[in-house]
Design a protein around this motif. Structure first.
Motif, PDB file in Angstrom:
ATOM      1  N   CYS A   1     -12.467  10.006   0.972  1.00  0.00           N
ATOM      2  CA  CYS A   1     -11.610   9.587   2.079  1.00  0.00           C
ATOM      3  C   CYS A   1     -12.052   8.187   2.489  1.00  0.00           C
ATOM      4  N   TYR A   2     -11.118   7.281   2.578  1.00  0.00           N
ATOM      5  CA  TYR A   2     -11.409   5.876   2.852  1.00  0.00           C
ATOM      6  C   TYR A   2     -10.756   5.422   4.147  1.00  0.00           C
ATOM      7  N   GLU A   3     -11.348   4.446   4.761  1.00  0.00           N
ATOM      8  CA  GLU A   3     -10.749   3.751   5.908  1.00  0.00           C
ATOM      9  C   GLU A   3      -9.986   2.569   5.333  1.00  0.00           C
ATOM     10  N   LEU A   4      -8.789   2.302   5.831  1.00  0.00           N
ATOM     11  CA  LEU A   4      -7.933   1.266   5.259  1.00  0.00           C
ATOM     12  C   LEU A   4      -8.622  -0.097   5.227  1.00  0.00           C
TER      13      LEU A   4
ATOM     14  N   ASN B   1      -9.668   7.971   9.501  1.00  0.00           N
ATOM     15  CA  ASN B   1     -10.535   7.252  10.426  1.00  0.00           C
ATOM     16  C   ASN B   1     -11.975   7.575  10.037  1.00  0.00           C
TER      17      ASN B   1
ATOM     18  N   PHE C   1       0.863  -1.168   0.000  1.00  0.00           N
ATOM     19  CA  PHE C   1       0.000   0.000   0.000  1.00  0.00           C
ATOM     20  C   PHE C   1       0.905   1.224   0.000  1.00  0.00           C
TER      21      PHE C   1
ATOM     22  N   LEU D   1     -10.859  -0.463   2.302  1.00  0.00           N
ATOM     23  CA  LEU D   1     -10.168  -0.760   1.042  1.00  0.00           C
ATOM     24  C   LEU D   1      -9.791  -2.231   0.946  1.00  0.00           C
ATOM     25  N   PHE D   2      -9.307  -2.815   2.052  1.00  0.00           N
ATOM     26  CA  PHE D   2      -8.993  -4.248   2.045  1.00  0.00           C
ATOM     27  C   PHE D   2     -10.232  -5.051   1.648  1.00  0.00           C
TER      28      PHE D   2
ATOM     29  N   LEU E   1      -6.735   8.618   3.055  1.00  0.00           N
ATOM     30  CA  LEU E   1      -7.087   7.625   4.066  1.00  0.00           C
ATOM     31  C   LEU E   1      -7.333   8.340   5.378  1.00  0.00           C
TER      32      LEU E   1
ATOM     33  N   HIS F   1     -16.152   5.055   3.919  1.00  0.00           N
ATOM     34  CA  HIS F   1     -15.742   6.117   2.993  1.00  0.00           C
ATOM     35  C   HIS F   1     -16.690   7.304   3.104  1.00  0.00           C
TER      36      HIS F   1
ATOM     37  N   VAL G   1      -2.552   5.136  -3.274  1.00  0.00           N
ATOM     38  CA  VAL G   1      -3.599   6.083  -2.883  1.00  0.00           C
ATOM     39  C   VAL G   1      -3.014   7.492  -2.915  1.00  0.00           C
TER      40      VAL G   1
ATOM     41  N   ILE H   1       0.668   4.843   0.398  1.00  0.00           N
ATOM     42  CA  ILE H   1      -0.260   5.869   0.863  1.00  0.00           C
ATOM     43  C   ILE H   1       0.392   7.229   0.649  1.00  0.00           C
TER      44      ILE H   1
END
Length: 170
Positions: A158-161, A121, A66, A164-165, A119, A126, A89, A68
């Motif tokens: 904005c995504y939370e990790l 919290n 990843f 994405l997984f 990315l 998202h 990202v 970032i």
């Protein structure tokens, strides 16, 4: 002073930098270099973050990295050239567009997933967040989510990790 292998390698690297080609051992990739910042990133690939290069070198082909804040993709491209799958990202549109261009220039679409956004919290996986970008020159960095710095404001995904997984089935 005798020229050592490291000196020769750096000299060869700098000569190829003018052509937009990185060749390190058996691995190589190309980049578009239209700004001074891009050229600086290219020229300092081996010296700016040697621990990052060593970490990528220790990864096995087929591993997932990843990246970032991928910027224009210097570490993404290096890893992909070694057969590593990369999720890159990047929240700054100008850098994201160059990242995608560099991925396509090398034919790495099969091993790099480029994601426009940041990315954080994020409670539902998202959302859209405001970022502040101090410099929109391609290759520049320093964007901050809800930043207190002067610069251009944009709203980006904005995504939370973990999201994405899950979404990428990794």
């Amino acid at each position: 002073r005798r020229q050592g292998k490291a000196d020769i390698r750096q000299k060869e690297f700098l000569e190829m930098a003018e052509q937009g080609l990185v060749h390190l051992g058996a691995f190589s990739f190309k980049m578009t270099l239209s700004t001074d910042v891009e050229k600086w990133r290219f020229d300092t690939l081996q010296t700016k973050e040697p621990e990052t290069i060593a970490w990528i070198d220790a990864m096995q082909p087929g591993s997932v990295l990843f990246d970032i804040g991928a910027n224009i993709g210097i570490y993404t491209l290096y890893a992909a050239s070694k057969g590593i799958t990369v999720v890159a990202v990047e929240p700054v549109l100008e850098n994201y567009m160059r990242l995608v261009e560099n991925i396509e220039l090398n034919g790495f679409q099969d091993r790099v997933i480029a994601i426009y956004g940041a990315l954080g919290n994020v409670p539902d996986g998202h959302v859209f967040e405001d970022i502040v970008i101090p410099d929109t020159t391609i290759g520049a960095s320093g964007a901050q989510v809800k930043g207190k710095i002067d610069g251009k404001k944009r709203t980006v995904p904005c995504y939370e990790l973990g999201y994405l997984f899950y979404a990428l089935d990794l």
